[in-house]
Design a protein around this motif. Structure first.
Motif, PDB file in Angstrom:
ATOM      1  N   PHE A 122       0.909  -1.172   0.101  1.00 28.15           N
ATOM      2  CA  PHE A 122       0.059   0.012  -0.007  1.00 28.15           C
ATOM      3  C   PHE A 122       0.746   1.080   0.025  1.00 28.15           C
ATOM      4  CE2 PHE A 122      -1.945   3.305   2.922  1.00 28.15           C
ATOM      5  CZ  PHE A 122      -2.798   3.551   2.249  1.00 28.15           C
ATOM      6  N   LEU A 123       1.930   1.238   0.680  1.00 26.70           N
ATOM      7  CA  LEU A 123       2.643   2.435   0.953  1.00 26.70           C
ATOM      8  C   LEU A 123       3.491   2.669  -0.329  1.00 26.70           C
ATOM      9  CD1 LEU A 123       4.101   2.089   4.457  1.00 26.70           C
ATOM     10  CD2 LEU A 123       2.210   3.668   3.972  1.00 26.70           C
ATOM     11  N   ALA A 124       3.825   1.660  -1.071  1.00 27.22           N
ATOM     12  CA  ALA A 124       4.573   1.773  -2.268  1.00 27.22           C
ATOM     13  C   ALA A 124       3.724   2.222  -3.401  1.00 27.22           C
ATOM     14  CB  ALA A 124       4.895   0.247  -2.570  1.00 27.22           C
ATOM     15  N   TRP A 125       2.499   1.960  -3.275  1.00 28.55           N
ATOM     16  CA  TRP A 125       1.534   2.206  -4.306  1.00 28.55           C
ATOM     17  C   TRP A 125       1.304   4.026  -3.970  1.00 28.55           C
ATOM     18  CZ3 TRP A 125      -0.059   1.023  -8.880  1.00 28.55           C
ATOM     19  CH2 TRP A 125       0.017  -0.541  -9.144  1.00 28.55           C
ATOM     20  N   LEU A 126       1.196   4.387  -2.793  1.00 35.29           N
ATOM     21  CA  LEU A 126       1.230   5.740  -2.373  1.00 35.29           C
ATOM     22  C   LEU A 126       2.392   6.613  -2.670  1.00 35.29           C
ATOM     23  CD1 LEU A 126      -0.608   5.909   1.079  1.00 35.29           C
ATOM     24  CD2 LEU A 126      -1.537   6.511  -0.944  1.00 35.29           C
ATOM     25  N   ARG A 127       3.511   5.893  -2.673  1.00 36.03           N
ATOM     26  CA  ARG A 127       4.788   6.697  -3.096  1.00 36.03           C
ATOM     27  C   ARG A 127       4.522   6.916  -4.681  1.00 36.03           C
ATOM     28  NH1 ARG A 127       7.226   3.020   0.540  1.00 36.03           N
ATOM     29  NH2 ARG A 127       7.649   1.691  -1.028  1.00 36.03           N
ATOM     30  N   THR A 128       4.067   5.924  -5.368  1.00 33.93           N
ATOM     31  CA  THR A 128       3.950   5.959  -6.807  1.00 33.93           C
ATOM     32  C   THR A 128       3.032   7.064  -7.071  1.00 33.93           C
ATOM     33  OG1 THR A 128       4.477   3.648  -7.226  1.00 33.93           O
ATOM     34  CG2 THR A 128       3.383   4.913  -8.845  1.00 33.93           C
ATOM     35  N   VAL A 155      -4.259   6.703  -8.407  1.00 34.80           N
ATOM     36  CA  VAL A 155      -3.177   5.574  -7.816  1.00 34.80           C
ATOM     37  C   VAL A 155      -3.600   5.567  -6.408  1.00 34.80           C
ATOM     38  CG1 VAL A 155      -0.821   4.995  -7.358  1.00 34.80           C
ATOM     39  CG2 VAL A 155      -1.638   5.561  -9.674  1.00 34.80           C
ATOM     40  N   ALA A 156      -3.731   6.706  -5.570  1.00 30.80           N
ATOM     41  CA  ALA A 156      -3.803   6.596  -4.147  1.00 30.80           C
ATOM     42  C   ALA A 156      -5.159   6.084  -3.769  1.00 30.80           C
ATOM     43  CB  ALA A 156      -3.926   8.083  -3.673  1.00 30.80           C
ATOM     44  N   VAL A 157      -6.311   6.317  -4.320  1.00 27.84           N
ATOM     45  CA  VAL A 157      -7.536   5.711  -4.167  1.00 27.84           C
ATOM     46  C   VAL A 157      -7.601   4.326  -4.493  1.00 27.84           C
ATOM     47  CG1 VAL A 157     -10.038   5.751  -4.867  1.00 27.84           C
ATOM     48  CG2 VAL A 157      -8.782   8.012  -4.602  1.00 27.84           C
ATOM     49  N   ARG A 158      -6.934   3.889  -5.727  1.00 33.46           N
ATOM     50  CA  ARG A 158      -6.803   2.310  -6.062  1.00 33.46           C
ATOM     51  C   ARG A 158      -5.905   1.449  -4.874  1.00 33.46           C
ATOM     52  NH1 ARG A 158      -7.929  -2.029  -6.259  1.00 33.46           N
ATOM     53  NH2 ARG A 158      -7.395  -3.572  -8.116  1.00 33.46           N
ATOM     54  N   ALA A 159      -4.912   2.270  -4.422  1.00 37.47           N
ATOM     55  CA  ALA A 159      -4.072   1.572  -3.324  1.00 37.47           C
ATOM     56  C   ALA A 159      -4.903   1.462  -2.098  1.00 37.47           C
ATOM     57  CB  ALA A 159      -2.869   2.545  -3.116  1.00 37.47           C
ATOM     58  N   LEU A 160      -5.678   2.443  -1.599  1.00 44.78           N
ATOM     59  CA  LEU A 160      -6.629   2.156  -0.442  1.00 44.78           C
ATOM     60  C   LEU A 160      -7.510   1.186  -0.681  1.00 44.78           C
ATOM     61  CD1 LEU A 160      -7.474   3.230   2.196  1.00 44.78           C
ATOM     62  CD2 LEU A 160      -8.610   4.949   1.201  1.00 44.78           C
ATOM     63  N   PHE A 176      -4.821  -3.174 -12.558  1.00 38.19           N
ATOM     64  CA  PHE A 176      -4.501  -1.754 -12.311  1.00 38.19           C
ATOM     65  C   PHE A 176      -2.816  -1.709 -12.595  1.00 38.19           C
ATOM     66  CE2 PHE A 176      -3.380   2.092 -10.098  1.00 38.19           C
ATOM     67  CZ  PHE A 176      -4.321   3.016 -10.768  1.00 38.19           C
ATOM     68  N   PRO A 177      -1.917  -2.543 -12.126  1.00 34.33           N
ATOM     69  CA  PRO A 177      -0.627  -2.418 -12.559  1.00 34.33           C
ATOM     70  C   PRO A 177      -0.307  -2.172 -13.982  1.00 34.33           C
ATOM     71  CG  PRO A 177      -0.879  -3.885 -10.583  1.00 34.33           C
ATOM     72  CD  PRO A 177      -2.212  -3.572 -11.118  1.00 34.33           C
ATOM     73  N   ALA A 178      -0.947  -3.182 -14.757  1.00 33.01           N
ATOM     74  CA  ALA A 178      -0.463  -3.103 -16.009  1.00 33.01           C
ATOM     75  C   ALA A 178      -1.358  -2.082 -16.742  1.00 33.01           C
ATOM     76  CB  ALA A 178      -1.465  -4.519 -16.867  1.00 33.01           C
ATOM     77  N   VAL A 179      -2.609  -1.553 -16.280  1.00 35.65           N
ATOM     78  CA  VAL A 179      -3.063  -0.118 -16.884  1.00 35.65           C
ATOM     79  C   VAL A 179      -2.143   1.044 -16.474  1.00 35.65           C
ATOM     80  CG1 VAL A 179      -4.883   1.425 -16.586  1.00 35.65           C
ATOM     81  CG2 VAL A 179      -5.447  -1.164 -16.993  1.00 35.65           C
ATOM     82  N   LEU A 180      -1.741   1.057 -15.238  1.00 31.75           N
ATOM     83  CA  LEU A 180      -1.016   2.130 -14.761  1.00 31.75           C
ATOM     84  C   LEU A 180       0.415   2.228 -15.557  1.00 31.75           C
ATOM     85  CD1 LEU A 180      -0.417   4.540 -13.122  1.00 31.75           C
ATOM     86  CD2 LEU A 180       0.681   2.851 -11.487  1.00 31.75           C
TER      87      LEU A 180
END
Length: 126
Positions: free
Chosen positions: A33-39, A74-79, A100-104
């Motif tokens: 989750f934190l890695a996605w927030l950093r992204t 990305v932040a909302v999707r991470a949550l 989502f990772p592939a779409v991103l």
């Protein structure tokens, strides 16, 4: 939908579901989750850099807005993914699949290609 959003803000709700997992799994889920927030923050920072340092009017504004929007998504999707994964871990089920990772990755690659094209065309960066 509303009950799904409620789990984002009420961690005690997930504690009532299933069994207590090995804490290492929950911590690994939190690190993801934190890695996605950093992204998301990096995308927002990139949007700020584009808005502040590039010239180009509409093209610059569109690119900055796209980066801001993507960072927020990305932040909302991470949550959402964190909450669904935590529930699955507690229930001993399969982790939720995500495209989502592939779409991103494709959106970032497309954005990079568009930025290269704009720089080569002299639309931004001059």
């Amino acid at each position: 939908m509303i009950s799904s959003i409620r789990t984002w803000f009420d961690p005690s709700d997930s504690n009532r579901v299933g069994e207590r997992p090995d804490y290492r799994f929950s911590l690994a889920n939190e690190r993801t989750f934190l890695a996605w927030l950093r992204t998301g923050l990096a995308l927002i920072g990139g949007g700020l850099a584009v808005a502040q340092f590039l010239s180009g009017g509409i093209a610059r504004d569109a690119l900055a807005l796209a980066l801001f929007t993507l960072g927020g998504l990305v932040a909302v999707r991470a949550l959402d993914h964190w909450a669904r994964s935590e529930r699955a871990i507690r229930q001993g089920g399969e982790l939720p699949p995500s495209r989502f990772p592939a779409v991103l990755a494709l959106l970032v690659a497309f954005g990079a290609g568009a930025l290269v094209a704009m720089v080569l065309a002299g639309i931004v960066g001059t």
